[in-house]
Design a protein around this motif. Structure first.
Motif, mmCIF file in Angstrom:
data_model
loop_
_atom_site.group_PDB
_atom_site.id
_atom_site.type_symbol
_atom_site.label_atom_id
_atom_site.label_comp_id
_atom_site.label_asym_id
_atom_site.label_seq_id
_atom_site.Cartn_x
_atom_site.Cartn_y
_atom_site.Cartn_z
ATOM 1 N N SER A 132 49.381 45.617 37.201
ATOM 2 C CA SER A 132 50.113 45.869 35.962
ATOM 3 C C SER A 132 49.222 45.670 34.740
ATOM 4 O O SER A 132 49.299 46.428 33.769
ATOM 5 C CB SER A 132 51.336 44.954 35.896
ATOM 6 N N ARG A 133 48.350 44.678 34.769
ATOM 7 C CA ARG A 133 47.417 44.443 33.665
ATOM 8 C C ARG A 133 46.477 45.639 33.489
ATOM 9 O O ARG A 133 46.195 46.064 32.367
ATOM 10 C CB ARG A 133 46.606 43.173 33.897
ATOM 11 N N ILE A 134 45.991 46.161 34.599
ATOM 12 C CA ILE A 134 45.102 47.330 34.548
ATOM 13 C C ILE A 134 45.871 48.529 33.980
ATOM 14 O O ILE A 134 45.376 49.227 33.089
ATOM 15 C CB ILE A 134 44.537 47.650 35.950
ATOM 16 N N GLU A 135 47.075 48.756 34.502
ATOM 17 C CA GLU A 135 47.897 49.888 34.038
ATOM 18 C C GLU A 135 48.221 49.776 32.552
ATOM 19 O O GLU A 135 48.287 50.792 31.851
ATOM 20 C CB GLU A 135 49.187 49.962 34.857
ATOM 21 N N HIS A 136 48.413 48.576 32.075
ATOM 22 C CA HIS A 136 48.725 48.352 30.660
ATOM 23 C C HIS A 136 47.511 48.629 29.764
ATOM 24 O O HIS A 136 47.660 49.091 28.636
ATOM 25 C CB HIS A 136 49.210 46.911 30.473
ATOM 26 N N THR A 137 46.318 48.371 30.258
ATOM 27 C CA THR A 137 45.085 48.534 29.474
ATOM 28 C C THR A 137 44.616 49.984 29.417
ATOM 29 O O THR A 137 44.223 50.472 28.349
ATOM 30 C CB THR A 137 43.963 47.661 30.069
ATOM 31 N N LEU A 138 44.648 50.674 30.537
ATOM 32 C CA LEU A 138 44.032 52.006 30.645
ATOM 33 C C LEU A 138 44.511 53.063 29.644
ATOM 34 O O LEU A 138 43.690 53.876 29.208
ATOM 35 C CB LEU A 138 44.192 52.539 32.072
ATOM 36 N N PRO A 139 45.766 53.103 29.247
ATOM 37 C CA PRO A 139 46.153 54.165 28.301
ATOM 38 C C PRO A 139 45.454 54.096 26.940
ATOM 39 O O PRO A 139 45.277 55.110 26.290
ATOM 40 C CB PRO A 139 47.663 53.965 28.139
ATOM 41 N N LYS A 140 45.032 52.915 26.530
ATOM 42 C CA LYS A 140 44.432 52.785 25.200
ATOM 43 C C LYS A 140 42.968 52.365 25.208
ATOM 44 O O LYS A 140 42.216 52.722 24.304
ATOM 45 C CB LYS A 140 45.242 51.798 24.355
ATOM 46 N N TYR A 141 42.541 51.607 26.203
ATOM 47 C CA TYR A 141 41.193 51.032 26.194
ATOM 48 C C TYR A 141 40.458 51.279 27.510
ATOM 49 O O TYR A 141 41.090 51.416 28.558
ATOM 50 C CB TYR A 141 41.268 49.523 25.948
ATOM 51 N N PRO A 142 39.140 51.263 27.459
ATOM 52 C CA PRO A 142 38.380 51.407 28.700
ATOM 53 C C PRO A 142 38.499 50.164 29.591
ATOM 54 O O PRO A 142 38.568 49.042 29.097
ATOM 55 C CB PRO A 142 36.932 51.587 28.236
ATOM 56 N N TYR A 143 38.545 50.420 30.865
ATOM 57 C CA TYR A 143 38.546 49.375 31.891
ATOM 58 C C TYR A 143 37.569 49.877 32.946
ATOM 59 O O TYR A 143 37.831 50.878 33.615
ATOM 60 C CB TYR A 143 39.954 49.217 32.474
ATOM 61 N N LEU A 144 36.428 49.234 33.066
ATOM 62 C CA LEU A 144 35.336 49.740 33.894
ATOM 63 C C LEU A 144 35.042 48.820 35.067
ATOM 64 O O LEU A 144 35.215 47.602 34.968
ATOM 65 C CB LEU A 144 34.067 49.882 33.052
ATOM 66 N N VAL A 145 34.583 49.419 36.156
ATOM 67 C CA VAL A 145 34.124 48.643 37.306
ATOM 68 C C VAL A 145 32.689 49.023 37.629
ATOM 69 O O VAL A 145 32.257 50.149 37.377
ATOM 70 C CB VAL A 145 35.015 48.850 38.557
ATOM 71 N N ALA A 146 31.977 48.061 38.171
ATOM 72 C CA ALA A 146 30.623 48.289 38.674
ATOM 73 C C ALA A 146 30.689 48.264 40.195
ATOM 74 O O ALA A 146 31.333 47.378 40.774
ATOM 75 C CB ALA A 146 29.669 47.206 38.174
ATOM 76 N N GLU A 147 30.045 49.243 40.801
ATOM 77 C CA GLU A 147 30.020 49.326 42.264
ATOM 78 C C GLU A 147 28.588 49.332 42.765
ATOM 79 O O GLU A 147 27.707 49.934 42.150
ATOM 80 C CB GLU A 147 30.682 50.615 42.746
ATOM 81 N N GLN A 148 28.389 48.677 43.902
ATOM 82 C CA GLN A 148 27.125 48.733 44.633
ATOM 83 C C GLN A 148 27.467 49.066 46.081
ATOM 84 O O GLN A 148 28.246 48.356 46.707
ATOM 85 C CB GLN A 148 26.381 47.399 44.575
ATOM 86 N N ASN A 149 26.911 50.154 46.565
ATOM 87 C CA ASN A 149 27.155 50.576 47.950
ATOM 88 C C ASN A 149 28.638 50.647 48.270
ATOM 89 O O ASN A 149 29.074 50.253 49.355
ATOM 90 C CB ASN A 149 26.441 49.643 48.927
ATOM 91 N N GLY A 150 29.434 51.122 47.311
ATOM 92 C CA GLY A 150 30.859 51.293 47.526
ATOM 93 C C GLY A 150 31.695 50.047 47.318
ATOM 94 O O GLY A 150 32.923 50.109 47.406
ATOM 95 N N ASP A 151 31.058 48.901 47.061
ATOM 96 C CA ASP A 151 31.792 47.660 46.833
ATOM 97 C C ASP A 151 31.856 47.361 45.337
ATOM 98 O O ASP A 151 30.840 47.463 44.634
ATOM 99 C CB ASP A 151 31.117 46.478 47.532
ATOM 100 N N ILE A 152 33.013 46.954 44.861
ATOM 101 C CA ILE A 152 33.154 46.569 43.462
ATOM 102 C C ILE A 152 32.544 45.184 43.290
ATOM 103 O O ILE A 152 32.898 44.247 44.005
ATOM 104 C CB ILE A 152 34.634 46.581 43.027
ATOM 105 N N VAL A 153 31.622 45.068 42.323
ATOM 106 C CA VAL A 153 30.903 43.807 42.111
ATOM 107 C C VAL A 153 31.121 43.229 40.710
ATOM 108 O O VAL A 153 30.606 42.152 40.394
ATOM 109 C CB VAL A 153 29.395 43.966 42.390
ATOM 110 N N GLY A 154 31.857 43.937 39.864
ATOM 111 C CA GLY A 154 32.131 43.428 38.528
ATOM 112 C C GLY A 154 33.042 44.368 37.780
ATOM 113 O O GLY A 154 33.263 45.509 38.200
ATOM 114 N N TYR A 155 33.568 43.869 36.670
ATOM 115 C CA TYR A 155 34.421 44.708 35.829
ATOM 116 C C TYR A 155 34.401 44.198 34.402
ATOM 117 O O TYR A 155 34.106 43.026 34.139
ATOM 118 C CB TYR A 155 35.846 44.786 36.382
#
Length: 173
Positions: free
Chosen positions: A42-65
């Motif tokens: 829900s926090r992600i869904e609330h943020t995405l319409p107005k602001y960027p929400y980014l993830v970092a991936e290494q070899n298909g695994d999420i390692v940060g955001y």
């Protein structure tokens, strides 16, 4: 190789697995309880319409955001945001945080954001719950301390300060 992409609500469980140790083991966040996956989604869904929400991936695994959110709700603050960043504890000091913030700033500039602000836990003498890693990281990225609030966060049976750091990413015409 690390890649950066926009988060989706489907990333909630992976992002929460990065965030949970910060709640349970540190004073980096003043949150006491690990939210449910649904709450985090829900926090992600609330943020995405107005602001960027980014993830970092290494070899298909999420390692940060990293993401941005409302600094203050009034229209006069529309060119300012608060930023947050979390990198998996076993992937720190690999440049992931810098990559995330660089990408976040690019997206925010494109939206007309001029000021980025980070709310950071602080303690004069680092201890097992809090180091100076976050303020040092922000300083390396060009943030400057803008405010210091004393003894405002209580966690793990002790008081912590909070500092605000800011960076101007665009001209104030």
């Amino acid at each position: 190789m690390t890649t950066i992409r926009t988060a989706t609500p489907a990333d909630a469980e992976a992002l929460l697995s990065i965030y949970a140790p910060y709640i349970e083991q540190t004073a980096i966040t003043f949150e006491y309880d690990v939210p449910s996956v649904d709450e985090f989604r829900s926090r992600i869904e609330h943020t995405l319409p107005k602001y960027p929400y980014l993830v970092a991936e290494q070899n298909g695994d999420i390692v940060g955001y990293a993401y941005a959110g409302v600094f203050k709700a009034r229209a006069a603050y529309d060119h300012c945001v608060e930023t947050s960043i979390y990198v998996s504890m076993d992937c720190q000091r690999q440049g992931i945080g810098r990559m995330l913030y660089d990408a976040l700033e690019q997206k925010l500039k494109a939206q007309g954001i001029l000021n980025v602000n980070a709310c950071i836990s602080w303690i004069d003498e680092p201890n097992e719950y809090l180091t100076h890693q976050s303020p040092d990281f922000h300083t390396r990225l060009g943030y400057k301390k803008a405010a210091h609030f004393h003894l405002c966060g209580y966690k793990f049976g002790q008081w912590f300060d909070m500092i605000w750091m800011e960076k101007m990413i665009g001209p104030h015409n």
